[in-house]
Design an enzyme around this catalytic site. Structure first.
Site: not given
Ligand code: PMP
Length: 354
Positions: A101, A165, A189
C-alpha cells in the site's frame, strides 16, 4: 443460523451488537417511519449522526480543535491522489516504502507531482535513521501494511508534517494525533462498511491546495460543509456512528490495543513454536497486530489448511492474491474467543500433519 469466525481483511467483521441494531432499526429509524437509507442527508436527524460521529472520533483519539474530521468517498485509493493534490504545491512528499500500500500510494503521487522515496525496505518497517525527508513537504507512511502484515510500533519523528495511511489499524490503539498533519483510513476494516474514509487533517493544511484542484478532491470542500458538499455515503456513516459508540462502550482504543496484543500473540506464539511447520518472514519487531501473515513450510498443505479451517467455520484465511499463503485479519470486531478457536485449530493441524 451460526455466524462464522470471520478473518477477512476488509470488508471485515463488524461487531455483532452493531449489526443487530442496524437490523432492528432498518425499517423505522429514529421513529421516522422510514429507513436511514431513505431519508435526506440534510435532515436534522442525519446531520446529528455526522456531528456525533465526529465528536466520538475526536473523543476516542483525543483530537484537539486544530483538526478537522472529514468523511470522504473513494476509499484509500482516492486518498493516495488527494494527499499529493492537496499538499504538493511547491515541494512534494517523501514516501517510506515497505509494502503493497505504501508503494501504491507512492506511484499515484508520482503521477501528480515530484514525490520522492524516503526509504525502501522489505519485510519490516524502516528505522528512524533510514528515513530521508530532505527537500520534502511531508513524510508519508502506511502504519500497517495489510497485505504484508507489517506494522510500525513507533511513531517516526522527522521534523516535517507526517501523513499516515492508518486504514487497517484505525482505532486499534492510542495515537497522538498532534504528531500528524493528516491521517486517513478506509472504514471497512475497523470502523464500518466500505464506502467511507475518515480523514483527520490539521486545519492549517487545508489552505495548501491550488485553485485548480477539483472541488470533490479538495479537503477544504469537506471541511466547510460537514462533509456534505454533495450527498455523502449516509448508510456507511450511520454504521460508523454505531461502531464508534460500540468502541466507547467497550473501553476505547486502549482496550482495543490490549485485546489486539493478546490476539496477535496467540497466533505468533503458535507460529514460532511450530518448529518451522508455520513460518512468518516479517522481522519480529515489525509484525502486525492486525494482519497475521503466515505460510506452511509444506506448501502443498496450504489448500488443505484452508479447507479444514472452513469446515470448522474459520473463514477467509487465504492470503492476499499477491503473496499467497495465509492471513488472519484480527481487527477490533474479531473476538479473543475467535482467535483462540483459530489458534486451537492451527495447533491441531500442525500436530496432525507435521
Ligand atoms: N491502504 C491500506 C493500508 C489498505 O489496506 C487498503 C485496502 N485494503 C487501501 C489503502 C486501499 O483502500 P480502498 O480499497 O478502500 O481504496
Amino acid at each position: 443460523m451460526q455466524r462464522v469466525y470471520n478473518f477477512a481483511a476488509g470488508p471485515s467483521a463488524l461487531p455483532l451488537p452493531v449489526l443487530e441494531q442496524v437490523q432492528k432499526e432498518l425499517l423505522n429509524w429514529n421513529g421516522m417511519g422510514a429507513s436511514v437509507l431513505e431519508i435526506s442527508h440534510r435532515s436534522r436527524q442525519f446531520t446529528s449522526v455526522v456531528e456525533e460521529t465526529i465528536a466520538m472520533i475526536k473523543s476516542l483519539y483525543q483530537i484537539s480543535d486544530d483538526y478537522e474530521v472529514l468523511f470522504i468517498q473513494g476509499g484509500g485509493h482516492t486518498q493516495f491522489a488527494m494527499v499529493p493534490l492537496n499538499l504538493c504545491a511547491g515541494q512534494c512528499g517523501a514516501y517510506a516504502l515497505n509494502g503493497v500500500w505504501s508503494r501504491k500510494a507512492f506511484k499515484e503521487a508520482q503521477k501528480i507531482a515530484q514525490a520522492k522515496e524516503a526509504t525502501s525496505v522489505e519485510l519490516r518497517v524502516p528505522r528512524q535513521d533510514e528515513i530521508d525527508v530532505s527537500g520534502a513537504s511531508y513524510f508519508y507512511y502506511c502504519s500497517n501494511e495489510t497485505v504484508n502484515g507489517i506494522q510500525y510500533h513507533y511513531t517516526p519523528d522527522v521534523g516535517i508534517d507526517m501523513v499516515c495511511d492508518m486504514s487497517s489499524e484505525f482505532m486499534s490503539r492510542p495515537i497522538d494525533v498532534n504528531r500528524y498533519g493528516l491521517i486517513f483510513a478506509g472504514a471497512q476494516k475497523n470502523f464500518g462498511p466500505a464506502g467511507v474514509s475518515i480523514v483527520i487533517v490539521r486545519k492549517d493544511l487545508l489552505d495548501k491546495a491550488s485553485s485548480t484542484v477539483p472541488s470533490m478532491l479538495d479537503y477544504k470542500t469537506y471541511a466547510g460543509s460537514l462533509s456534505m458538499y454533495n450527498t455523502p455515503p449516509t448508510f456507511a456513516i450511520y454504521v460508523a456512528h454505531l461502531v464508534a459508540k460500540w468502541l466507547i462502550d467497550e473501553g476505547g482504543v486502549a482496550e482495543m490495543e490490549r485485546r489486539s496484543i493478546i490476539k496477535s500473540n496467540l497466533l505468533y506464539d503458535i507460529i514460532d513454536s511450530s518448529n518451522g511447520f508455520y513460518f512468518n518472514q516479517v522481522e519480529k519487531q515489525s509484525r502486525s497486530r492486525m494482519n497475521v501473515v503466515f505460510n506452511l513450510e509444506n506448501k502443498a498443505l496450504e489448500e488443505r489448511f484452508i479447507q479444514e479451517a472452513e469446515a470448522e467455520n474459520l473463514r477467509y484465511l487465504k492470503g492476499h492474491r499477491i503473496l499467497g499463503g495465509m492471513r488472519a485479519s484480527i481487527y477490533n470486531a474479531v473476538s479473543i474467543e475467535a482467535v483462540e478457536k483459530l489458534a486451537e485449530f492451527m495447533k491441531k493441524f500442525a500436530t496432525r500433519y507435521a
